[in-house]
Scaffold this active site. Structure first.
Site, PDB file in Angstrom:
ATOM      1  CD  GLU A  38      -2.350  -0.982  -0.289  1.00  0.00           C
ATOM      2  OE1 GLU A  38      -3.102  -0.988  -0.186  1.00  0.00           O
ATOM      3  OE2 GLU A  38      -2.393  -2.961  -0.331  1.00  0.00           O
TER       4      GLU A  38
ATOM      5  NE  ARG B  40      14.862   7.593 -26.525  1.00  0.00           N
ATOM      6  CZ  ARG B  40      14.699   9.153 -27.260  1.00  0.00           C
ATOM      7  NH1 ARG B  40      14.095  10.165 -26.479  1.00  0.00           N
ATOM      8  NH2 ARG B  40      14.911   9.265 -27.995  1.00  0.00           N
TER       9      ARG B  40
ATOM     10  CG  ASP C 279      13.880  11.945 -29.983  1.00  0.00           C
ATOM     11  OD1 ASP C 279      14.112  11.334 -30.941  1.00  0.00           O
ATOM     12  OD2 ASP C 279      13.773  11.437 -29.184  1.00  0.00           O
TER      13      ASP C 279
HETATM   14  N1  4HQ Z   1       2.537   2.423  -8.537  1.00  0.00           N
HETATM   15  N2  4HQ Z   1       3.670   5.428 -11.370  1.00  0.00           N
HETATM   16  C1  4HQ Z   1       1.984   1.411  -5.886  1.00  0.00           C
HETATM   17  C2  4HQ Z   1       2.390   3.042  -9.339  1.00  0.00           C
HETATM   18  C3  4HQ Z   1       2.911   3.982  -9.799  1.00  0.00           C
HETATM   19  C4  4HQ Z   1       2.945   4.850 -11.009  1.00  0.00           C
HETATM   20  C5  4HQ Z   1       4.012   2.700  -7.829  1.00  0.00           C
HETATM   21  C6  4HQ Z   1       1.897   1.523  -7.975  1.00  0.00           C
HETATM   22  C7  4HQ Z   1       4.076   2.708  -5.666  1.00  0.00           C
HETATM   23  C8  4HQ Z   1       2.839   1.734  -3.705  1.00  0.00           C
HETATM   24  N3  4HQ Z   1       4.343   4.518  -9.776  1.00  0.00           N
HETATM   25  N4  4HQ Z   1       2.824   1.231  -5.545  1.00  0.00           N
HETATM   26  N5  4HQ Z   1       1.697   4.437 -11.992  1.00  0.00           N
HETATM   27  O1  4HQ Z   1       1.478   2.299  -9.834  1.00  0.00           O
HETATM   28  O2  4HQ Z   1       4.635   5.403 -10.966  1.00  0.00           O
END
Ligand code: 4HQ
Length: 256
Positions: free
Chosen positions: A117, A155, A170
């Site tokens: 979480e 990049r 790009d």
């Molecule tokens: N998470 N962009 C939950 C992500 C995420 C996203 C990372 C899942 C952190 C605790 N991180 N954990 N989208 O979905 O960066």
């Protein structure tokens, strides 16, 4: 100058192959890029190396404990006190090309990958300089998000792309989608490469590519056109495209 990423994670093994292949692998070999993983579990002082616990107040899942993360961050930071600490989370600032370019001006980034979480809120309060999201979807952990960030940022490091290419050239840099690309054969099962690309007429080819980039962008991502730097010539080409659409030429191209 070499850019360095320290990744704080419970799953360091996830980073071995993706970052060692192809362009990033070459950049590491050339000494342009250094990527180090730090296993947060190694910083647990608990006898069973516990790194997570149940949330205060109840509720489902587990929360990453503050002490092991604090020690891991302090260890990474002691080697470079000026490093910025980034936490990957859907609650962060959306990653885009402008943010990737800005991050590439830093010498040392520390990326914190959360699982379960997420992290105890005091990690954010006490240690995190910036929160970044790679998009509006939920991953099982921050590791893939960290890899996406490293790829997009690397990049921009001079020398990472071939010497004849720079990330600044790009199409996305100009806020337009890419024009269609073709290679041999010129005729595949009756589907032919546009004549102009075989003509050797470089100014005609440039104009065709610009027009196709504008066409794709106006059909698929009209939101990008509003922030694009359009010339008088671009506006003329867009008018031709919109006229073509209104008299029934070409609809939405195939989504690939
Ligand atoms: N998470 N962009 C939950 C992500 C995420 C996203 C990372 C899942 C952190 C605790 N991180 N954990 N989208 O979905 O960066």
């Amino acid at each position: 100058m070499k850019m360095r990423f320290d990744i704080l994670t419970l799953f360091p093994g996830m980073f071995s192959s993706p970052l060692q292949e192809s362009i990033l692998g070459k950049a590491i070999e050339k000494g342009l890029l250094q990527i180090r993983t730090i296993n947060i579990r190694d910083y647990s002082q608990d006898k069973h190396q516990v790194v997570d616990d149940t949330p205060y107040g109840g509720g489902q899942g587990m929360v990453m404990k503050v002490e092991p993360i604090a020690r891991a961050i302090e260890s990474a930071k002691s080697q470079n006190p000026s490093a910025r600490i980034i936490y990957l989370t859907p609650q962060g600032k959306p990653l885009n090309q402008d943010l990737a370019r800005r991050l590439s001006t830093q010498l040392h980034l520390i990326l914190l990958c959360g699982r379960y979480e997420g992290v105890d809120e005091r990690v954010r309060e006490l240690f995190i300089d910036e929160e970044i999201s790679i998009g509006d979807y939920v991953l099982t952990g921050g590791e893939l998000a960290a890899m996406v960030l490293i790829d997009a940022v690397s990049r921009f490091i001079p020398g990472v792309l071939g010497s004849d290419r720079s990330a600044e050239e790009d199409s996305f840099f100009n806020s337009l989608l890419e024009y269609p690309q073709y290679t041999r054969p010129s005729d595949f099962r009756g589907s032919c490469v546009p004549e102009v690309l075989l003509s050797g007429n470089h100014s005609a080819i440039s104009e065709w590519r610009r027009k196709e980039a504008l066409r794709r962008t106006s059909l698929r991502r009209p939101d990008l056109l509003t922030k694009a730097n359009l010339s008088e010539e671009d506006r003329k080409l867009l008018k031709e495209i919109q006229h073509g659409n209104s008299i029934g030429h070409r609809g939405l191209p195939n989504t690939d």
